[in-house]
Design an enzyme around this catalytic site. Structure first.
Site, PDB file in Angstrom:
ATOM      1  N   TYR A 180      -0.723  -3.700  18.638  1.00 30.13           N
ATOM      2  CA  TYR A 180       0.152  -2.489  18.047  1.00 30.13           C
ATOM      3  C   TYR A 180      -0.560  -1.502  17.762  1.00 30.13           C
ATOM      4  CZ  TYR A 180       3.995  -6.021  18.122  1.00 30.13           C
ATOM      5  OH  TYR A 180       5.032  -7.155  18.658  1.00 30.13           O
ATOM      6  N   ARG A 204      -9.592   0.269  10.935  1.00 30.42           N
ATOM      7  CA  ARG A 204      -8.410   0.427  11.823  1.00 30.42           C
ATOM      8  C   ARG A 204      -7.694  -0.874  11.994  1.00 30.42           C
ATOM      9  NH1 ARG A 204      -8.336   5.755  13.199  1.00 30.42           N
ATOM     10  NH2 ARG A 204     -10.128   6.759  12.601  1.00 30.42           N
ATOM     11  N   GLN A 232       2.732   4.146   2.802  1.00 28.61           N
ATOM     12  CA  GLN A 232       2.382   3.680   3.973  1.00 28.61           C
ATOM     13  C   GLN A 232       3.142   2.411   4.329  1.00 28.61           C
ATOM     14  OE1 GLN A 232      -1.937   2.886   5.327  1.00 28.61           O
ATOM     15  NE2 GLN A 232      -1.185   0.678   4.654  1.00 28.61           N
ATOM     16  N   TYR A 254       1.059   0.201  14.797  1.00 26.89           N
ATOM     17  CA  TYR A 254       0.041  -0.012  13.659  1.00 26.89           C
ATOM     18  C   TYR A 254       0.184   0.794  12.601  1.00 26.89           C
ATOM     19  CZ  TYR A 254      -4.192  -0.793  11.103  1.00 26.89           C
ATOM     20  OH  TYR A 254      -5.006  -1.240   9.920  1.00 26.89           O
ATOM     21  N   ASP A 275     -14.762   1.387   6.123  1.00 32.58           N
ATOM     22  CA  ASP A 275     -13.470   1.098   5.433  1.00 32.58           C
ATOM     23  C   ASP A 275     -13.553  -0.628   5.167  1.00 32.58           C
ATOM     24  OD1 ASP A 275     -12.446   3.521   5.694  1.00 32.58           O
ATOM     25  OD2 ASP A 275     -11.061   2.772   7.142  1.00 32.58           O
ATOM     26  N   LYS A 310      -2.930  -2.976   7.856  1.00 29.98           N
ATOM     27  CA  LYS A 310      -2.811  -4.506   8.216  1.00 29.98           C
ATOM     28  C   LYS A 310      -2.095  -5.131   7.155  1.00 29.98           C
ATOM     29  CE  LYS A 310      -5.650  -6.416  11.335  1.00 29.98           C
ATOM     30  NZ  LYS A 310      -4.617  -6.953  12.608  1.00 29.98           N
ATOM     31  N   ASP A 325       0.836  -1.169  -0.004  1.00 29.88           N
ATOM     32  CA  ASP A 325       0.037  -0.013  -0.064  1.00 29.88           C
ATOM     33  C   ASP A 325       0.906   1.185   0.100  1.00 29.88           C
ATOM     34  OD1 ASP A 325      -1.723   2.180   0.873  1.00 29.88           O
ATOM     35  OD2 ASP A 325      -2.612   1.038   2.439  1.00 29.88           O
ATOM     36  N   ASN A 364      15.955  -8.292  -0.470  1.00 32.68           N
ATOM     37  CA  ASN A 364      14.640  -8.678  -0.796  1.00 32.68           C
ATOM     38  C   ASN A 364      13.812  -7.776  -0.097  1.00 32.68           C
ATOM     39  OD1 ASN A 364      13.867 -10.517   1.395  1.00 32.68           O
ATOM     40  ND2 ASN A 364      15.287 -11.921   0.769  1.00 32.68           N
TER      41      ASN A 364
HETATM   42  C1  F6R Z   1      -7.306  -0.474   7.920  1.00 32.71           C
HETATM   43  C2  F6R Z   1      -7.143   0.953   7.189  1.00 32.71           C
HETATM   44  C3  F6R Z   1      -8.059   1.815   7.618  1.00 32.71           C
HETATM   45  C4  F6R Z   1      -7.382   2.806   8.378  1.00 32.71           C
HETATM   46  C5  F6R Z   1      -8.605   3.887   8.761  1.00 32.71           C
HETATM   47  C6  F6R Z   1      -7.840   5.102   9.569  1.00 32.71           C
HETATM   48  O1  F6R Z   1      -6.225  -1.339   7.352  1.00 32.71           O
HETATM   49  O2  F6R Z   1      -6.295   1.126   6.542  1.00 32.71           O
HETATM   50  O3  F6R Z   1      -9.039   1.193   8.240  1.00 32.71           O
HETATM   51  O4  F6R Z   1      -6.987   2.041   9.698  1.00 32.71           O
HETATM   52  O5  F6R Z   1      -9.053   4.564   7.798  1.00 32.71           O
HETATM   53  O6  F6R Z   1      -7.056   5.826   8.891  1.00 32.71           O
HETATM   54  P1  F6R Z   1      -5.888   6.633   9.442  1.00 32.71           P
HETATM   55  O7  F6R Z   1      -5.538   6.426  10.581  1.00 32.71           O
HETATM   56  O8  F6R Z   1      -5.000   6.750   8.002  1.00 32.71           O
HETATM   57  O9  F6R Z   1      -6.895   8.116   9.622  1.00 32.71           O
HETATM   58 MG    MG Z   2      -4.012   2.450   3.175  1.00 31.16          MG
HETATM   59 MG    MG Z   3      -5.039  -2.446   2.061  1.00 33.85          MG
END
Ligand code: F6R
Ligand code: MG
Ligand code: MG
Length: 382
Positions: free
Chosen positions: A349, A267, A95, A230, A288, A233, A12, A105
């Protein structure tokens, strides 16, 4: 005999309007970079796609797994793509890139990878599954069903080539140093399931037929474990070979007809159903999510890709999607409560411990009775 390697390397590196979808210009850029990789003879062929906010580089070559040149091509594509994404202020640009110094690698650097080296059969159909808003353990259940459950895979009973079973190589992804165990199925099925049920700890790395033929490979990279916090994922990918003595493509796809619960979603902290979707729906929106998986079917011929076909772009999966969306709706009503929200140890995390730490200083061993004078409200109804 020349062996072909299929490498799927993903990251990502930024997405549009939040963590929704990889912007077109990044897909185009990646195609240009991989085309140059073909011209430089680093890879034979490629296909670029996206699973939600993850840029997926599918490559074939004759250089074997963990090859420095191939991994560098992918890593440089992600690095340069990150620069472009930053120029346009694309959300969460870079990210998954945890280090900008390439060291042989992509392992431990943020991107995820699944690779498989095969002796091409007379015809070589395979599928690549790419999921968003979930983790590698999300593939434990479908892979078990494909290669070990006769209620899913008729060939386990009917086809003598499948009858001797499969060996699952399982990784303990919580260990700092990669740590593996192999288990034969059906012989060790109960032990295998004892591991695979703990999807956040044990994930399938590879699967082999009893005669040693490799049939499946999964990315097991733990992004948040590497970063120590974090950052997203570890949205996983899996490569699965099909037919001629292996589960048929239809048996492979059948395993995705349960929208089973996986960890991830908003999240990276919620359980939700895994929806099998067509490419056009490879965009996580509601809360999300819900977590979703795309499947592309290819054949490989003398190191070159033929295809793909969008495997879940079929009304036969509508019922699964509908059921998944109903489950998603039901789960959402739990709001911040377990078991929709993951237990706090699965969120180790994430940012929740910071909030809990703040509360922890306020706990005392004595039960607290709030001070203040209670008002007599017995007459207030008059
Ligand atoms: C899950 C993901 C989203 C973000 C959420 C908060 O893998 O990428 O659910 O965790 O949108 O995003 P931020 O912290 O960037 O505002
Ligand atoms: Mg993302
Ligand atoms: Mg993703």
């Amino acid at each position: 005999m020349v062996e072909t390697t299929i490498s799927v390397i993903k990251a990502d590196i930024g997405s549009l309007a939040g963590h929704v979808v990889v912007p077109d210009f990044l897909l185009e850029f990646a195609r240009k970079e991989l085309k140059a990789g073909v011209e430089k003879k680093i890879i034979n062929d490629f296909h670029v796609t996206h699973a939600g906010d993850d840029l997926e580089l599918i490559m074939t070559h004759f250089k074997g797994e963990n090859n420095e040149e191939v991994h560098r091509l992918a890593f440089d594509t992600f690095m340069k793509g990150t620069e472009l994404a930053r120029e346009k202020k694309i959300y969460a640009a870079g990210q998954d890139i945890l280090s900008d110094t390439f060291s042989g690698n992509v392992k431990g650097m943020g991107p995820g990878s699944a690779e498989m080296t095969i002796e091409e059969r007379k015809s070589e159909p395979f599928a690549i599954f790419m999921a968003d808003k979930t983790e590698p353990g999300a593939f434990n259940l479908p892979l078990f069903k494909i290669f070990a459950d006769p209620f899913n895979t008729a060939g386990l009973i009917i086809d003598p080539n499948l009858h001797d079973g499969f060996t699952f190589v399982v990784q303990d992804i919580m260990k700092d140093v990669p740590c593996f165990v192999d288990m034969k199925c059906p012989e060790e099925m109960y032990d295998l399931l004892a591991l695979l049920g703990s999807t956040g700890t044990f994930t399938i790395k590879k699967i082999y037929r009893a005669d040693g033929m490799v049939c499946a490979s999964v990315s097991t990279d733990k992004l948040h474990a590497v970063a120590g916090k974090y950052v997203g994922k570890d949205d996983p990918v899996a490569i699965i070979r099909a037919h001629s003595g292996l589960p048929a493509m239809g048996e492979v796809l059948e395993a995705f007809t349960i929208p089973h619960l996986v960890a991830g979603w908003m999240r990276g902290s919620h359980a939700g159903p895994l929806l099998p979707v067509a490419l056009k729906d490879s965009r996580c929106t509601r809360f999300d999510g819900p977590p979703r998986v795309i499947g592309l079917g290819f054949q490989v011929s003398n190191g070159m890709l033929v295809g793909p076909i969008d495997l879940f772009d079929d009304i036969a999966f509508d019922i699964t999607r509908q059921r998944g969306m109903e489950i998603a709706d039901y789960l959402r009503q739990h709001g911040p409560f377990e078991f929709h929200r993951l237990s706090s140890d699965r969120m180790e995390y994430s940012t929740l411990p910071k909030v809990l730490d703040k509360c922890s200083t306020r706990f005392t061993e004595e039960e607290i009775v709030p001070t203040g004078k209670a008002k007599d409200t017995s007459d207030s109804a008059e």
